[in-house]
Write a protein that holds these residues in place. Structure first.
Motif, short mmCIF file in Angstrom:
data_model
loop_
_atom_site.label_atom_id
_atom_site.label_comp_id
_atom_site.label_asym_id
_atom_site.label_seq_id
_atom_site.Cartn_x
_atom_site.Cartn_y
_atom_site.Cartn_z
N SER A 15 5.46 2.78 1.98
CA SER A 15 5.20 1.87 1.22
C SER A 15 5.13 0.53 2.15
CB SER A 15 6.13 1.73 -0.05
OG SER A 15 5.89 2.74 -0.94
N GLU A 16 4.05 -0.08 2.31
CA GLU A 16 3.90 -0.96 3.47
C GLU A 16 3.15 -2.03 3.13
OE1 GLU A 16 4.08 1.74 7.60
OE2 GLU A 16 2.52 1.99 6.34
N ALA A 65 -2.09 1.45 6.77
CA ALA A 65 -1.87 0.68 5.72
C ALA A 65 -2.89 -0.40 5.89
CB ALA A 65 -0.51 0.23 5.31
N ILE A 122 0.69 -1.28 0.04
CA ILE A 122 0.09 -0.11 -0.06
C ILE A 122 0.80 1.39 0.05
CG2 ILE A 122 -1.74 1.57 1.32
CD1 ILE A 122 -2.62 -1.41 0.67
N ASN A 123 0.91 2.11 -0.99
CA ASN A 123 1.62 3.30 -0.94
C ASN A 123 0.61 4.50 -0.36
OD1 ASN A 123 3.93 2.45 -2.38
ND2 ASN A 123 2.65 1.91 -4.02
N TRP A 124 0.96 5.18 0.59
CA TRP A 124 0.21 6.23 1.07
C TRP A 124 1.05 7.25 1.55
CZ3 TRP A 124 -0.16 7.43 6.40
CH2 TRP A 124 0.61 6.69 7.14
#
Ligand code: GLU
Ligand code: ZN
Length: 302
Positions: free
Chosen positions: A166-167, A214, A155-157
């Motif tokens: 990025s997790e 994430a 998950i990019n947040w």
């Protein structure tokens, strides 16, 4: 209004300085970005919730001068959570996990932060049983929680203050519970359902919960998918926590020290606000400050 923000304390104690700083951030963002403020009492943990804390939190917010536009409490929303769980279950995103605490500890690796990374033992079992029985056997399960099947995906947040992350929650914690053995909805699940249902556009909270984000994005995406609705990701801001004079996080004892105790000892709201604004580094002296000035100071920092 340009959107909606929430302040979401858990009534497992009275408000302390950490909550007060979060509240100041929430009201500052609301002022800066013209947001509706929602107060959400997160009483999903039935074992640790006390009515006195629920009442106390609302009284203390009022005493400090924080006004909100709407209010909800999770214990009154159980049908809503059940409805979302049913939708997830229909599409096979949920399974029962019968692992005991001891088994979880023994059978799974841990992350750097000491968190168990669940390897999906019961997911594998549930999937193979489903294949064999098509529709389940109706057999009675031993005590179990319900876990969410998290996708193995990065998950990019972006955090408004901290920048890009990025997790992959599948690697950080694996499938996580959405309902515990006692039937309590978990924090992760209730918060996602509420943030979606209440159309929250801005989430501001302490840095200590940053690694939930994430997971919450992943779960929220799936909830939207099974509900046939679009997902609009909120803005996230995780603020720094209050530290003591030596730069350390507040201790359990300091966090247990409540605003209510100070209030009962005759300390004014302005004195308490000034102390928190000072400890958070927004003013140079530990001197009293009016609520609207405290909010303005933090709003200009956003
Ligand atoms: N209820 C959580 C707490 O008091 C905050 C949840 C959130 O802001 O997402 O720590
Ligand atoms: Zn299990």
């Amino acid at each position: 209004m340009a959107g909606k923000i929430r302040f979401a304390p858990s009534p497992t104690g009275y408000l302390h300085e950490g909550h007060l700083l979060s509240a100041l951030y929430v009201w500052a963002a609301a002022k800066k970005w013209n947001l509706h403020v929602h107060l959400r009492i997160e009483d999903h943990d039935r074992g640790r919730t006390r009515q006195a804390y629920i009442d106390g939190i609302r009284e203390d917010l009022e005493w400090l001068g924080f006004e909100y536009d709407s209010y909800s409490i999770q214990s009154e929303r159980t049908e809503i959570y059940q409805g979302v769980l049913n939708k997830l279950a229909e599409q096979n995103f949920v399974y029962p996990c019968t692992c005991s605490r001891k088994q979880l500890e023994a059978e799974n690796p841990k992350s750097e932060t000491g968190e168990i990374i669940y390897q999906g033992k019961c997911r594998i079992l549930a999937d193979s049983l489903k294949l064999k029985e098509e529709g389940g056997s109706g057999s009675i399960l031993p005590p179990h929680n319900l876990r969410f099947k998290i996708a193995d995906k990065v998950i990019n947040w972006t955090d408004y203050r901290l920048g890009d992350f990025s997790e992959n929650p599948a690697k950080q914690c694996g499938d996580f519970p959405i309902q515990d053995r006692e039937g309590c909805w978990t924090y992760q699940f209730a918060v996602c359902v509420d943030d979606l249902d209440q159309e929250i556009t801005h989430i501001i909270r302490g840095e200590d919960i940053r690694n939930s984000t994430a997971r919450q994005i992943a779960l929220s995406e799936t909830i939207c998918q099974v509900s046939g609705r679009p997902y609009n990701r909120p803005l996230y801001l995780h603020h720094a926590l209050i530290v003591d004079a030596s730069g350390k996080k507040l201790s359990k004892r300091e966090l247990a020290h409540s605003i209510r105790q100070d209030k009962e000892a005759g300390i004014s709201a302005e004195t308490l606000l000034g102390r928190v604004v000072f400890k958070a580094g927004f003013q140079n002296e530990d001197s009293p400050i009016a609520l609207h000035d405290a909010i303005d100071k933090i709003a200009t920092s956003l």
